[in-house]
Design an enzyme around this catalytic site. Sequence first.
Site, PDB file in Angstrom:
ATOM      1  N   LYS A  14       0.836  -1.217   0.000  1.00 44.56           N
ATOM      2  CA  LYS A  14       0.000   0.000   0.000  1.00 44.56           C
ATOM      3  C   LYS A  14       0.870   1.266   0.000  1.00 44.56           C
ATOM      4  CE  LYS A  14      -2.011  -1.090   3.913  1.00 44.56           C
ATOM      5  NZ  LYS A  14      -1.361  -2.385   4.198  1.00 44.56           N
ATOM      6  N   ARG A  89      -9.897   0.922   8.429  1.00 44.91           N
ATOM      7  CA  ARG A  89      -9.496  -0.459   8.720  1.00 44.91           C
ATOM      8  C   ARG A  89     -10.521  -1.198   9.545  1.00 44.91           C
ATOM      9  NH1 ARG A  89      -3.664   0.460   8.458  1.00 44.91           N
ATOM     10  NH2 ARG A  89      -2.571  -1.362   9.213  1.00 44.91           N
ATOM     11  N   ARG A 128      11.774  -5.683   4.961  1.00 44.44           N
ATOM     12  CA  ARG A 128      11.541  -4.249   4.661  1.00 44.44           C
ATOM     13  C   ARG A 128      12.488  -3.343   5.452  1.00 44.44           C
ATOM     14  NH1 ARG A 128       5.665  -1.781   5.374  1.00 44.44           N
ATOM     15  NH2 ARG A 128       5.867  -2.749   7.418  1.00 44.44           N
ATOM     16  N   ARG A 161      11.330  -1.476  10.731  1.00 48.56           N
ATOM     17  CA  ARG A 161      10.256  -1.007  11.614  1.00 48.56           C
ATOM     18  C   ARG A 161      10.139  -1.923  12.823  1.00 48.56           C
ATOM     19  NH1 ARG A 161       4.919   0.295   8.088  1.00 48.56           N
ATOM     20  NH2 ARG A 161       3.966  -0.958   9.728  1.00 48.56           N
ATOM     21  N   ARG A 172      -0.656  -8.842  13.193  1.00 53.75           N
ATOM     22  CA  ARG A 172      -1.263  -7.817  12.320  1.00 53.75           C
ATOM     23  C   ARG A 172      -2.098  -8.482  11.222  1.00 53.75           C
ATOM     24  NH1 ARG A 172       4.176  -5.293  10.938  1.00 53.75           N
ATOM     25  NH2 ARG A 172       3.153  -4.200   9.245  1.00 53.75           N
TER      26      ARG A 172
HETATM   27  P1  AP5 Z   1       4.845  -1.581   1.832  1.00 58.73           P
HETATM   28  O1  AP5 Z   1       4.505  -0.703   0.680  1.00 58.73           O
HETATM   29  O2  AP5 Z   1       5.599  -0.954   2.974  1.00 58.73           O
HETATM   30  O3  AP5 Z   1       3.537  -2.371   2.348  1.00 58.73           O
HETATM   31  P2  AP5 Z   1       2.268  -1.856   3.164  1.00 58.73           P
HETATM   32  O4  AP5 Z   1       1.077  -2.538   2.607  1.00 58.73           O
HETATM   33  O5  AP5 Z   1       2.249  -0.352   3.207  1.00 58.73           O
HETATM   34  O6  AP5 Z   1       2.619  -2.510   4.554  1.00 58.73           O
HETATM   35  P3  AP5 Z   1       2.494  -1.939   6.035  1.00 58.73           P
HETATM   36  O7  AP5 Z   1       3.173  -2.924   6.932  1.00 58.73           O
HETATM   37  O8  AP5 Z   1       2.986  -0.516   6.126  1.00 58.73           O
HETATM   38  O9  AP5 Z   1       0.988  -2.007   6.264  1.00 58.73           O
HETATM   39  P4  AP5 Z   1       0.317  -2.027   7.622  1.00 58.73           P
HETATM   40  O10 AP5 Z   1      -1.094  -1.895   7.206  1.00 58.73           O
HETATM   41  O11 AP5 Z   1       0.647  -3.161   8.498  1.00 58.73           O
HETATM   42  O12 AP5 Z   1       1.013  -0.816   8.383  1.00 58.73           O
HETATM   43  P5  AP5 Z   1       0.599   0.701   8.633  1.00 58.73           P
HETATM   44  O13 AP5 Z   1       1.813   1.513   8.570  1.00 58.73           O
HETATM   45  O14 AP5 Z   1      -0.590   1.099   7.841  1.00 58.73           O
HETATM   46  O15 AP5 Z   1       5.691  -2.815   1.258  1.00 58.73           O
HETATM   47  C1  AP5 Z   1       6.189  -3.836   2.111  1.00 58.73           C
HETATM   48  C2  AP5 Z   1       7.512  -4.387   1.526  1.00 58.73           C
HETATM   49  O16 AP5 Z   1       7.212  -5.000   0.288  1.00 58.73           O
HETATM   50  C3  AP5 Z   1       8.567  -3.310   1.227  1.00 58.73           C
HETATM   51  O17 AP5 Z   1       9.842  -3.813   1.551  1.00 58.73           O
HETATM   52  C4  AP5 Z   1       8.440  -3.054  -0.290  1.00 58.73           C
HETATM   53  O18 AP5 Z   1       9.680  -2.682  -0.875  1.00 58.73           O
HETATM   54  C5  AP5 Z   1       7.974  -4.422  -0.778  1.00 58.73           C
HETATM   55  N1  AP5 Z   1       7.062  -4.321  -1.947  1.00 58.73           N
HETATM   56  C6  AP5 Z   1       6.029  -3.437  -2.103  1.00 58.73           C
HETATM   57  N2  AP5 Z   1       5.415  -3.637  -3.281  1.00 58.73           N
HETATM   58  C7  AP5 Z   1       6.068  -4.684  -3.874  1.00 58.73           C
HETATM   59  C8  AP5 Z   1       5.887  -5.372  -5.112  1.00 58.73           C
HETATM   60  N3  AP5 Z   1       4.919  -5.035  -6.010  1.00 58.73           N
HETATM   61  N4  AP5 Z   1       6.725  -6.400  -5.395  1.00 58.73           N
HETATM   62  C9  AP5 Z   1       7.706  -6.769  -4.520  1.00 58.73           C
HETATM   63  N5  AP5 Z   1       7.935  -6.150  -3.343  1.00 58.73           N
HETATM   64  C10 AP5 Z   1       7.109  -5.122  -3.022  1.00 58.73           C
HETATM   65  O19 AP5 Z   1       0.077   0.586  10.142  1.00 58.73           O
HETATM   66  C11 AP5 Z   1       0.987   0.311  11.205  1.00 58.73           C
HETATM   67  C12 AP5 Z   1       0.226   0.332  12.518  1.00 58.73           C
HETATM   68  O20 AP5 Z   1      -0.390   1.633  12.709  1.00 58.73           O
HETATM   69  C13 AP5 Z   1      -0.951  -0.661  12.649  1.00 58.73           C
HETATM   70  O21 AP5 Z   1      -0.524  -1.937  13.043  1.00 58.73           O
HETATM   71  C14 AP5 Z   1      -1.801   0.038  13.703  1.00 58.73           C
HETATM   72  O22 AP5 Z   1      -1.261  -0.127  14.993  1.00 58.73           O
HETATM   73  C15 AP5 Z   1      -1.674   1.521  13.332  1.00 58.73           C
HETATM   74  N6  AP5 Z   1      -2.713   1.971  12.373  1.00 58.73           N
HETATM   75  C16 AP5 Z   1      -2.499   2.480  11.123  1.00 58.73           C
HETATM   76  N7  AP5 Z   1      -3.655   2.818  10.535  1.00 58.73           N
HETATM   77  C17 AP5 Z   1      -4.631   2.495  11.418  1.00 58.73           C
HETATM   78  C18 AP5 Z   1      -6.041   2.588  11.391  1.00 58.73           C
HETATM   79  N8  AP5 Z   1      -6.700   3.072  10.303  1.00 58.73           N
HETATM   80  N9  AP5 Z   1      -6.737   2.150  12.480  1.00 58.73           N
HETATM   81  C19 AP5 Z   1      -6.106   1.675  13.563  1.00 58.73           C
HETATM   82  N10 AP5 Z   1      -4.765   1.561  13.670  1.00 58.73           N
HETATM   83  C20 AP5 Z   1      -4.033   1.964  12.603  1.00 58.73           C
END
Ligand code: AP5
Length: 221
Positions: A14, A89, A128, A161, A172
């Site tokens: 994402k 979410r 990552r 991270r 998660r």
């Molecule tokens: P990346 O693009 O970083 O993936 P992502 O989907 O953004 O993964 P996240 O771990 O950031 O998602 P998340 O939902 O767990 O975390 P968030 O920060 O939102 O890519 C991942 C890896 O894959 C990278 O190394 C990249 O290079 C590689 N990659 C990407 N695309 C690729 C491709 N096409 N091919 C090959 N490799 C690829 O949330 C973190 C925390 O915040 C949550 O756990 C929660 O505590 C809190 N939080 C955030 N939003 C909310 C909400 N709305 N409600 C409640 N709590 C929330």
Amino acid sequence: MKALVLLGPPGSGKGTAAKKLSGRVGFRHVSTGDLFREALSDDSKAGKAIRPYMNKGLLVPDDLVLDVIRDLVAKLPNTARILMDGFPRTLAQARDFEKVLAGEGSAVSHVFLLDVEPDVLERRLVGRLVCSSCGEIFHRESKPPAVEGQCDECGSAVEQRSDDNLETIRKRQRIYEELTLPVIAFYEEKGIMHRVNGDRPQDEVLNSLLELLSDGNGSHM
Ligand code: AP5
């Protein structure tokens, strides 16, 4: 106001896709994960409230998340175009966001779901690396920084991270299945959900998203 939503399990890409897509279509990238990590890095009241949830891989409670979103939308001009990454979410967040946007005379126009198999997600997350300064996303194997430990974009240190360890990653993923899958059904019923295969090279994923946003005349929205 125009709003797009990018959904997908942790590690589905994402953040990576949102950075590229927002630049191409002129939408502001809003990542709740990034907003919360910023709040953690200072010693604010909000940071202290959020820390116990994020460190354990749990969702931040809806009321805290929704305060942040309402505040953000209230500060944006009516002409704003936003790309939501990782929000909503939960069903409560999706329903509240609908009301907030309706108050601006708007609604989510497109929801994109990045589909990726669980074993691929795990490999992506354990490898990552993220820039501590500009947030650029790397991977130890598939997209390593040109100079080890250093961001290609700004030269700052890249790091793992704190929630990218196997135990927290699996938690998660379970929370995603329990609380976020109903959000997908919510948007499917509205007929605005688009599934995109996220297990392809990043440029192919971006092209699919651009195609879905295309009006057929070469412009996007
Ligand atoms: P990346 O693009 O970083 O993936 P992502 O989907 O953004 O993964 P996240 O771990 O950031 O998602 P998340 O939902 O767990 O975390 P968030 O920060 O939102 O890519 C991942 C890896 O894959 C990278 O190394 C990249 O290079 C590689 N990659 C990407 N695309 C690729 C491709 N096409 N091919 C090959 N490799 C690829 O949330 C973190 C925390 O915040 C949550 O756990 C929660 O505590 C809190 N939080 C955030 N939003 C909310 C909400 N709305 N409600 C409640 N709590 C929330």
